[in-house]
Design a protein around this motif. Structure first.
Motif, mmCIF file in Angstrom:
data_model
loop_
_atom_site.group_PDB
_atom_site.id
_atom_site.type_symbol
_atom_site.label_atom_id
_atom_site.label_comp_id
_atom_site.label_asym_id
_atom_site.label_seq_id
_atom_site.Cartn_x
_atom_site.Cartn_y
_atom_site.Cartn_z
ATOM 1 N N ASN A 1 1.398 -5.778 8.567
ATOM 2 C CA ASN A 1 0.671 -4.951 7.602
ATOM 3 C C ASN A 1 1.562 -4.583 6.426
ATOM 4 O O ASN A 1 1.183 -4.756 5.259
ATOM 5 N N ARG A 2 2.758 -4.094 6.708
ATOM 6 C CA ARG A 2 3.656 -3.661 5.639
ATOM 7 C C ARG A 2 4.126 -4.825 4.778
ATOM 8 O O ARG A 2 4.248 -4.714 3.556
ATOM 9 N N THR A 3 4.407 -5.947 5.401
ATOM 10 C CA THR A 3 4.844 -7.117 4.639
ATOM 11 C C THR A 3 3.738 -7.591 3.711
ATOM 12 O O THR A 3 3.979 -7.911 2.536
ATOM 13 N N LEU A 4 2.510 -7.636 4.214
ATOM 14 C CA LEU A 4 1.380 -8.029 3.386
ATOM 15 C C LEU A 4 1.234 -7.094 2.183
ATOM 16 O O LEU A 4 1.098 -7.544 1.036
ATOM 17 N N LEU A 5 1.277 -5.788 2.417
ATOM 18 C CA LEU A 5 1.069 -4.835 1.335
ATOM 19 C C LEU A 5 2.218 -4.874 0.326
ATOM 20 O O LEU A 5 1.999 -4.702 -0.880
ATOM 21 N N HIS A 6 3.423 -5.117 0.805
ATOM 22 C CA HIS A 6 4.559 -5.244 -0.106
ATOM 23 C C HIS A 6 4.379 -6.454 -1.021
ATOM 24 O O HIS A 6 4.568 -6.365 -2.239
ATOM 25 N N ARG A 7 3.999 -7.592 -0.451
ATOM 26 C CA ARG A 7 3.820 -8.797 -1.262
ATOM 27 C C ARG A 7 2.636 -8.669 -2.212
ATOM 28 O O ARG A 7 2.589 -9.305 -3.264
ATOM 29 N N GLN A 8 1.691 -7.824 -1.844
ATOM 30 C CA GLN A 8 0.519 -7.608 -2.671
ATOM 31 C C GLN A 8 0.691 -6.472 -3.683
ATOM 32 O O GLN A 8 -0.259 -6.061 -4.337
ATOM 33 N N LEU A 9 1.922 -5.950 -3.789
ATOM 34 C CA LEU A 9 2.246 -4.903 -4.767
ATOM 35 C C LEU A 9 1.474 -3.616 -4.503
ATOM 36 O O LEU A 9 1.197 -2.837 -5.414
ATOM 37 N N LEU A 10 1.148 -3.363 -3.231
ATOM 38 C CA LEU A 10 0.408 -2.159 -2.878
ATOM 39 C C LEU A 10 1.287 -1.095 -2.222
ATOM 40 O O LEU A 10 0.789 -0.014 -1.906
ATOM 41 N N THR A 11 2.569 -1.390 -2.019
ATOM 42 C CA THR A 11 3.486 -0.332 -1.603
ATOM 43 C C THR A 11 4.083 0.376 -2.807
ATOM 44 O O THR A 11 4.526 1.519 -2.710
ATOM 45 N N GLU A 12 4.068 -0.312 -3.951
ATOM 46 C CA GLU A 12 4.581 0.276 -5.184
ATOM 47 C C GLU A 12 4.091 -0.568 -6.352
ATOM 48 O O GLU A 12 4.229 -1.792 -6.347
ATOM 49 N N ARG A 13 3.507 0.074 -7.359
ATOM 50 C CA ARG A 13 3.078 -0.658 -8.542
ATOM 51 C C ARG A 13 4.305 -1.261 -9.242
ATOM 52 O O ARG A 13 5.369 -0.654 -9.267
ATOM 53 N N ALA A 14 4.116 -2.445 -9.816
ATOM 54 C CA ALA A 14 5.236 -3.187 -10.386
ATOM 55 C C ALA A 14 5.099 -3.289 -11.905
ATOM 56 O O ALA A 14 3.983 -3.340 -12.442
ATOM 57 N N PRO A 15 6.222 -3.362 -12.624
ATOM 58 C CA PRO A 15 6.197 -3.511 -14.089
ATOM 59 C C PRO A 15 6.049 -4.972 -14.490
ATOM 60 O O PRO A 15 6.977 -5.588 -15.031
ATOM 61 N N LEU A 16 4.887 -5.538 -14.233
ATOM 62 C CA LEU A 16 4.645 -6.954 -14.482
ATOM 63 C C LEU A 16 3.523 -7.130 -15.492
ATOM 64 O O LEU A 16 2.681 -6.248 -15.676
ATOM 65 N N GLY A 17 3.477 -8.311 -16.118
ATOM 66 C CA GLY A 17 2.370 -8.667 -16.983
ATOM 67 C C GLY A 17 1.200 -9.180 -16.173
ATOM 68 O O GLY A 17 1.329 -9.525 -14.990
ATOM 69 N N VAL A 18 0.034 -9.274 -16.821
ATOM 70 C CA VAL A 18 -1.163 -9.633 -16.070
ATOM 71 C C VAL A 18 -1.132 -11.086 -15.588
ATOM 72 O O VAL A 18 -1.554 -11.380 -14.464
ATOM 73 N N VAL A 19 -0.644 -12.009 -16.406
ATOM 74 C CA VAL A 19 -0.630 -13.415 -15.985
ATOM 75 C C VAL A 19 0.323 -13.607 -14.815
ATOM 76 O O VAL A 19 -0.015 -14.270 -13.817
ATOM 77 N N GLU A 20 1.503 -13.022 -14.889
ATOM 78 C CA GLU A 20 2.467 -13.134 -13.800
ATOM 79 C C GLU A 20 1.906 -12.550 -12.513
ATOM 80 O O GLU A 20 2.092 -13.103 -11.418
ATOM 81 N N THR A 21 1.212 -11.425 -12.632
ATOM 82 C CA THR A 21 0.660 -10.780 -11.436
ATOM 83 C C THR A 21 -0.462 -11.615 -10.833
ATOM 84 O O THR A 21 -0.530 -11.789 -9.610
ATOM 85 N N VAL A 22 -1.340 -12.148 -11.662
ATOM 86 C CA VAL A 22 -2.425 -12.988 -11.152
ATOM 87 C C VAL A 22 -1.864 -14.220 -10.453
ATOM 88 O O VAL A 22 -2.343 -14.626 -9.389
ATOM 89 N N ARG A 23 -0.843 -14.822 -11.020
ATOM 90 C CA ARG A 23 -0.192 -15.961 -10.350
ATOM 91 C C ARG A 23 0.401 -15.547 -9.013
ATOM 92 O O ARG A 23 0.262 -16.254 -8.013
#
Length: 378
Positions: free
Chosen positions: A9-31
């Motif tokens: 559960n924690r690994t999934l949420l970490h990879r999905q940026l749901l443990t902490e919002r990230a300073p990323l652009g929209v294209v990079e995040t969608v990829r």
């Protein structure tokens, strides 16, 4: 390594940026997320709001308008927003599924046309879609091409499996509920079309980076694939993978370079939008959704309701109401959790205020059958 359910559960949420919002652009995040389900126009916006620090919806508007992110029928035979450079690869991986789902359906078979008739119409269709066309125009296009047809099931089929994208327009969420279509743009550089097997391997690699550890059955579930090709893709990736033991004692695969996180990684409260892919990524939905609540969250017709994510698990559902966000919790939640959900609700109201204050309102009928332990307007 023996993995616990909570570690998955924690690994999934970490990879999905749901443990902490990230300073990323929209294209990079969608990829990074392997696309966002876009069946509802607001869906990609809420998905990115949940994952990007100071998310500006205008950035996604601009990416759609410039075709850096495109919307097309892809994974799970549903509309997805994907980075433009990923569309051809993902389409090659799933086109056999898309094609079979449509050409074997009664809505196409009733036309009396053959699969060769449909395939043979693709080139003319793409030429016609050099500029955006709506369904009415396209029905007329096929009525002229096949004047004796009793219905227009050929266009219904082709709009799912031909290499098309939806045309962006002046809608609150860039796309509305009456789509227009365009031929999918091609990359500027000359490239050989990617084969299905190679595309499947790349999809599996990207899937594991975003949703692993997982199994071929999970990939098949995520993308609506037959299990043998998904299993072959994992086999072809063998040199890049490591095998762990899941909480049920069965093997799960992951990229050898991928990070696993600990059981105690904190997860802040979140208000996930409809059809968030994180809820649909595995054959066993209990990685995030407690089994007793699955039928409430994922309705029989496939609708996936907006959910409350608390301590990394679905703990309720939400909907917009006049003056706030109504949160229905499946169990009693402590005051500090409600405070966190209220803060998210304030940010969500600001996001949708000038676009669609009652976002997802067309699905309010589901609440007639939902029972909760606590209900609050945030």
């Amino acid at each position: 390594m023996q993995l616990t359910a909570r570690q998955l559960n924690r690994t999934l949420l970490h990879r999905q940026l749901l443990t902490e919002r990230a300073p990323l652009g929209v294209v990079e995040t969608v990829r990074r997320l392997v696309g966002l389900q876009a069946q509802q126009p607001a869906g990609p916006y809420l998905a990115l709001w949940n994952r990007i620090v100071d998310f500006d919806p205008a950035e996604l508007d601009a990416a759609f308008a410039s075709h850096r992110i495109v919307k097309a029928t892809l994974l799970r035979i549903t509309l997805h927003a994907v980075a433009a450079e990923d569309r051809a690869v993902f389409h090659a991986a799933v086109v056999a599924t898309l094609r079979a789902a449509r050409l074997n359906d009664a809505r196409f078979l009733r036309t009396g046309l053959t699969s060769d008739d449909a395939d043979g119409s693709v080139a003319a269709l793409l030429a016609y879609l050099a500029e955006p066309r709506g369904n009415t125009e396209l029905d007329a296009f096929f009525a002229e091409r096949f004047p004796d047809l009793p219905e227009t099931g050929i266009w219904w089929a082709l709009r799912s499996y031909a290499p098309l994208i939806h045309g962006p327009g002046p809608h609150p969420w860039t796309y509305g509920h009456r789509p227009s279509y365009l031929a999918a743009p091609t990359q500027a550089q000359a490239q050989e079309p990617i084969g299905e097997g190679e595309a499947m391997v790349e999809l599996a690699r990207r899937y594991l980076a975003a949703y692993g550890p997982a199994t071929p059955a999970d990939l098949a579930q995520f993308a609506t694939l037959r299990r043998p090709p998904a299993k072959q893709a994992f086999a072809d990736l063998a040199d890049e993978l490591v095998t762990h033991t899941g909480p049920d004692g069965k093997p799960v695969s992951d990229l050898a370079v991928a990070e696993l996180v600990t059981d105690d990684r904190p997860v802040p409260p979140r208000l996930l939008g409809m059809w968030d892919n994180v809820l649909l990524a595995h054959a066993d939905r209990s990685r995030l959704i407690p089994a007793e609540h699955r039928a409430t969250v994922i309705r029989r017709n496939g609708d996936v309701l907006p959910t409350l994510l608390v301590d990394g698990y679905v703990a309720g559902v939400w909907r917009p109401v006049e003056g706030g966000v109504e949160a229905t919790a499946f169990r009693s939640l402590p005051d500090e959790v409600w405070e966190g959900l209220a803060a998210e609700a304030r940010a969500l109201r600001a996001l949708v205020a000038d676009r669609e204050p009652l976002v997802f309102g067309r699905y309010a009928h589901w609440w007639r059958s939902i029972e909760g332990v606590q209900v609050r307007v945030l």
